[in-house]
Design an enzyme around this catalytic site. Sequence first.
Site, short mmCIF file in Angstrom:
data_model
loop_
_atom_site.label_atom_id
_atom_site.label_comp_id
_atom_site.label_asym_id
_atom_site.label_seq_id
_atom_site.Cartn_x
_atom_site.Cartn_y
_atom_site.Cartn_z
N PRO A 161 135.65 -30.61 52.21
CA PRO A 161 136.47 -31.68 51.66
C PRO A 161 135.68 -32.84 51.07
O PRO A 161 134.68 -33.28 51.62
CB PRO A 161 137.31 -32.16 52.85
CG PRO A 161 136.66 -31.60 54.06
CD PRO A 161 135.94 -30.36 53.63
N ASN A 162 136.20 -33.29 49.93
CA ASN A 162 135.74 -34.48 49.20
C ASN A 162 134.43 -34.27 48.44
O ASN A 162 134.02 -35.17 47.69
CB ASN A 162 135.62 -35.69 50.14
CG ASN A 162 136.96 -36.07 50.73
OD1 ASN A 162 137.92 -36.24 50.00
ND2 ASN A 162 137.05 -36.16 52.05
N ARG B 43 131.77 -41.87 44.12
CA ARG B 43 131.77 -42.92 45.15
C ARG B 43 130.51 -42.75 46.00
O ARG B 43 129.92 -41.69 46.03
CB ARG B 43 132.97 -42.77 46.09
CG ARG B 43 134.33 -42.91 45.46
CD ARG B 43 134.83 -44.35 45.50
NE ARG B 43 136.22 -44.43 45.04
CZ ARG B 43 136.61 -44.32 43.78
NH1 ARG B 43 135.71 -44.12 42.84
NH2 ARG B 43 137.88 -44.41 43.44
N TYR C 277 125.23 -40.26 48.73
CA TYR C 277 125.30 -38.91 48.16
C TYR C 277 124.70 -38.78 46.77
O TYR C 277 124.70 -37.69 46.19
CB TYR C 277 126.75 -38.42 48.16
CG TYR C 277 127.39 -38.42 49.53
CD1 TYR C 277 126.88 -37.61 50.55
CD2 TYR C 277 128.44 -39.26 49.85
CE1 TYR C 277 127.43 -37.62 51.82
CE2 TYR C 277 129.01 -39.27 51.12
CZ TYR C 277 128.49 -38.46 52.10
OH TYR C 277 129.03 -38.47 53.36
N ASN D 265 128.33 -26.19 53.20
CA ASN D 265 128.39 -27.60 53.56
C ASN D 265 129.85 -27.86 53.93
O ASN D 265 130.68 -28.10 53.04
CB ASN D 265 127.96 -28.50 52.40
CG ASN D 265 127.98 -29.97 52.80
OD1 ASN D 265 128.53 -30.33 53.83
ND2 ASN D 265 127.38 -30.82 51.98
N ALA E 45 133.22 -32.97 56.30
CA ALA E 45 133.74 -33.56 57.54
C ALA E 45 134.12 -32.50 58.58
O ALA E 45 134.08 -32.77 59.79
CB ALA E 45 134.94 -34.44 57.22
N GLU F 83 123.57 -23.88 56.99
CA GLU F 83 124.34 -25.12 56.94
C GLU F 83 123.54 -26.16 56.14
O GLU F 83 122.35 -26.34 56.41
CB GLU F 83 124.56 -25.62 58.37
CG GLU F 83 125.26 -26.95 58.49
CD GLU F 83 125.26 -27.48 59.93
OE1 GLU F 83 124.54 -26.90 60.80
OE2 GLU F 83 125.95 -28.47 60.18
N HIS G 125 123.57 -30.22 54.49
CA HIS G 125 124.16 -31.55 54.32
C HIS G 125 123.30 -32.33 53.34
O HIS G 125 122.06 -32.34 53.46
CB HIS G 125 124.24 -32.30 55.65
CG HIS G 125 125.13 -31.59 56.61
ND1 HIS G 125 126.49 -31.55 56.47
CD2 HIS G 125 124.83 -30.81 57.68
CE1 HIS G 125 127.01 -30.80 57.43
NE2 HIS G 125 126.02 -30.34 58.17
N ARG H 43 122.90 -41.04 60.85
CA ARG H 43 124.15 -41.75 60.54
C ARG H 43 124.97 -41.97 61.83
O ARG H 43 124.40 -42.03 62.91
CB ARG H 43 124.92 -40.96 59.46
CG ARG H 43 124.12 -40.86 58.14
CD ARG H 43 124.88 -40.11 57.08
NE ARG H 43 126.09 -40.81 56.68
CZ ARG H 43 127.03 -40.27 55.88
NH1 ARG H 43 126.87 -39.03 55.41
NH2 ARG H 43 128.11 -40.97 55.57
O1 CA2 Z 1 125.89 -35.13 53.95
C1 CA2 Z 1 126.73 -34.27 53.75
O2 CA2 Z 1 126.58 -33.37 52.94
C2 CA2 Z 1 128.06 -34.32 54.51
O3 CA2 Z 1 128.43 -33.00 54.83
C3 CA2 Z 1 129.06 -34.94 53.55
C4 CA2 Z 1 130.43 -35.18 54.18
C5 CA2 Z 1 130.30 -35.90 55.51
O4 CA2 Z 1 131.58 -35.97 56.13
C6 CA2 Z 1 129.32 -35.23 56.45
O5 CA2 Z 1 129.21 -35.99 57.63
C7 CA2 Z 1 127.96 -35.11 55.80
C8 CA2 Z 1 131.31 -36.04 53.28
C9 CA2 Z 1 131.50 -35.50 51.90
C10 CA2 Z 1 132.24 -36.53 51.13
O6 CA2 Z 1 131.63 -36.65 49.89
C11 CA2 Z 1 131.93 -37.75 49.16
C12 CA2 Z 1 131.46 -37.71 47.87
C13 CA2 Z 1 131.70 -38.78 47.08
C14 CA2 Z 1 132.42 -39.87 47.53
C15 CA2 Z 1 132.88 -39.88 48.81
C16 CA2 Z 1 132.62 -38.81 49.64
#
Ligand code: CA2
Length: 148
Positions: A9-10, A17, A22, A73, A76, A97, A99, A106
Amino acid sequence: MKFLILNGPNLNLLGLREPDIYGCQTYQDLADRIQAEAARLGVEVTLRQSNHEGALVDDIQAAYGTYDGIVINPAAYTHTSVALLDALKAVAIPAVEVHISDVSQREDFRKISYVRSACIATIAGHGFDGYLEAMGLLKEHLSHCKED
Ligand code: CA2
């Protein structure tokens, strides 16, 4: 050799953002880099992204018998999903896996990964390069398996 690259997700919002965490590059930039690395490694890849846990479970189940490796990946869902862990264990396809951020540096809740125990390795904090490293690692792992 066929790899499924799964994003949770996301991650479709990459580049829009939180560039401090990221980066500035988009999901399409990530897809392009993965495809270029696949060509370099001589492997086939399919990319999937979903915001839905069940859809990710469906993708993992459907990979059985078709894909040799999975790069995942779970975003969340990493920190919550027994369903993804069970699916990865059920298909028993070698998985890595990934990230983008260094989850170990974090919030505490991001230090927990439910899927980690079903994966041959975890790569975190290497940005988009982590996906490419995961593909190389899977290729190497699978080549060793074939020699046995
Ligand atoms: O670091 C990573 O790749 C994560 O898997 C990214 C997830 C986060 O929940 C994990 O703890 C670590 C979040 C992905 C959300 O990506 C966004 C991208 C742009 C704007 C907001 C969020």
